[in-house]
Scaffold this active site. Structure first.
Site, short mmCIF file in Angstrom:
data_model
loop_
_atom_site.label_atom_id
_atom_site.label_comp_id
_atom_site.label_asym_id
_atom_site.label_seq_id
_atom_site.Cartn_x
_atom_site.Cartn_y
_atom_site.Cartn_z
N GLU A 44 -0.65 7.63 -0.30
CA GLU A 44 -1.71 8.10 -1.20
C GLU A 44 -1.24 9.23 -2.11
O GLU A 44 -1.83 9.46 -3.18
CB GLU A 44 -2.93 8.56 -0.41
N THR A 89 5.64 8.74 12.84
CA THR A 89 5.56 8.10 14.15
C THR A 89 4.10 7.96 14.58
O THR A 89 3.72 6.96 15.21
CB THR A 89 6.35 8.90 15.19
N GLU A 127 9.77 1.74 10.63
CA GLU A 127 10.81 2.74 10.38
C GLU A 127 10.10 4.08 10.32
O GLU A 127 9.43 4.39 9.34
CB GLU A 127 11.56 2.44 9.08
N CYS A 179 13.35 10.00 6.08
CA CYS A 179 13.24 9.82 7.54
C CYS A 179 14.57 10.03 8.24
O CYS A 179 14.61 10.54 9.36
CB CYS A 179 12.71 8.41 7.84
N LYS A 205 0.86 -1.18 0.00
CA LYS A 205 0.00 0.00 0.00
C LYS A 205 0.90 1.23 0.00
O LYS A 205 1.45 1.61 1.02
CB LYS A 205 -0.90 -0.01 1.25
N PRO A 206 1.09 1.86 -1.18
CA PRO A 206 1.94 3.05 -1.22
C PRO A 206 1.25 4.25 -0.60
O PRO A 206 0.03 4.26 -0.39
CB PRO A 206 2.16 3.27 -2.73
N GLU A 215 10.07 16.82 13.64
CA GLU A 215 10.47 16.46 12.28
C GLU A 215 9.71 17.34 11.30
O GLU A 215 8.49 17.32 11.24
CB GLU A 215 10.17 14.99 12.00
N LYS A 272 2.71 22.32 6.28
CA LYS A 272 3.38 21.96 7.52
C LYS A 272 4.78 22.57 7.59
O LYS A 272 5.21 23.09 8.63
CB LYS A 272 3.46 20.44 7.65
#
Length: 318
Positions: free
Chosen positions: A27, A78, A98, A132, A24-25, A229, A182
């Site tokens: 979206e 996370t 991960e 990441c 499932k990549p 992050e 963001k």
């Protein structure tokens, strides 16, 4: 293509151990996975061995919770990692996570400055910072801060921002409008909290989601941009005076995925690597991977390992 790299990390070990796969990549980046599905078709891979399911979070939740799924491997935020862990808790499903990172790239005064600058640029601006293990925190020894920043700013002035399909592009488009919002929000918070923002003069394309390579100086450990992050081309710069202080600042984060050390002293590299709470520690380089070596994190960066023999164990019924 970074989505394809992630795809390979998940699919290759599963197939090597004799499993079938449901992928499932994200979206916002499904096209690479669908392209790979066509490659599988052209290679005459038996139907049902590799399955690509696209969709939003609800689709991923349905796959994770399905009783016929025996192993879940997830790369992402996370927040979503916590949801997946709750879903598989109490079941027999194996899980590898991960998750997020806030990696420290630590530069000592004796480091080769030009080489370090290239590592810093690759560490945070590769793939627009959508990595990441991106080196989003630069910890530089106080005595060489001015020299390093001057060299880094000159280098950023040469970066090309534009079409990610153009081989001459260094920094492409941001993943989505949501992610761009963001990045902008956290950058504004950084300025509001007192950090100094700098970006090279560059012309951004009129269409699409774009954010210039950005450096924040005067960053304190308590600043939001030093702890959260950002997942974008934004670098927070902090200073240190001693190796012990560098370790303390590098470890002062809820994450623990990767770190980089730049110094000419081998003994210092070994000492630092032993003290840093990061799954991967690079010495005088950054973002270099060996498929035979395990990769993974500590703390809120997840658990389990991918790559090498350690990465195969989770796909074996032992």
């Amino acid at each position: 293509n970074f989505p394809l790299l992630m795809l390979a990390w998940k699919i290759a070990p599963a197939l090597a151990c004799g499993n079938t796969v449901v992928l499932k990549p994200a979206e916002t980046t499904p096209l690479s996975a669908l392209w790979f599905a066509d490659i599988c078709r052209q290679a005459d891979l038996p139907p049902g061995v590799v399955n690509i399911v696209t969709g939003a979070g609800e689709t991923g939740a349905a796959v994770v919770g399905h009783p016929d799924i025996d192993k879940v491997a997830f790369t992402g935020s996370t927040e979503v990692g916590r949801l997946i862990a709750r879903t598989v808790a109490g079941t027999d499903k194996k899980l590898t996570l991960e998750l997020g990172g806030k990696a420290a790239n630590i530069v000592f005064a004796d480091a080769a400055i030009d080489q370090a600058v290239e590592g810093i640029v690759n560490g945070i601006f590769f793939n627009q910072g959508h990595v990441c293990c991106a080196g989003s925190r630069l910890l530089v020894e106080e005595s060489v801060q001015e020299e390093l920043l001057a060299s880094l700013k000159r280098r950023l002035g040469t970066l090309r921002v534009g079409d990610p399909l153009d081989k001459n592009t260094d920094v492409g488009a941001i993943n989505s409008a949501e992610q761009l919002a963001k990045i902008k929000e956290l950058s504004q918070i950084g300025e509001a909290e007192g950090a100094e923002r700098w970006s090279p003069a560059c012309e951004l394309p009129e269409r699409g989601f774009w954010f210039p390579p950005t450096i924040f100086t005067g960053v304190a450990q308590s600043h939001t941009i030093a702890r959260d992050e950002i997942f974008g081309p934004v670098l927070s710069v902090l200073t240190f005076r001693t190796p012990a202080e560098a370790v303390e600042k590098a470890n002062n984060t809820p994450y623990g995925l990767s770190a980089g050390i730049w110094t000419e002293k081998g003994s210092r590299i070994l000492w630092m690597a032993d003290k840093l709470r990061a799954g991967v520690v690079w010495a005088n380089t950054f973002n270099k991977f060996d498929p035979a070596s395990p990769f993974g994190g500590y703390k809120e960066s997840g658990y389990g390992r991918e790559g090498g023999l350690h990465g195969l164990e989770a796909y074996l019924d032992v």
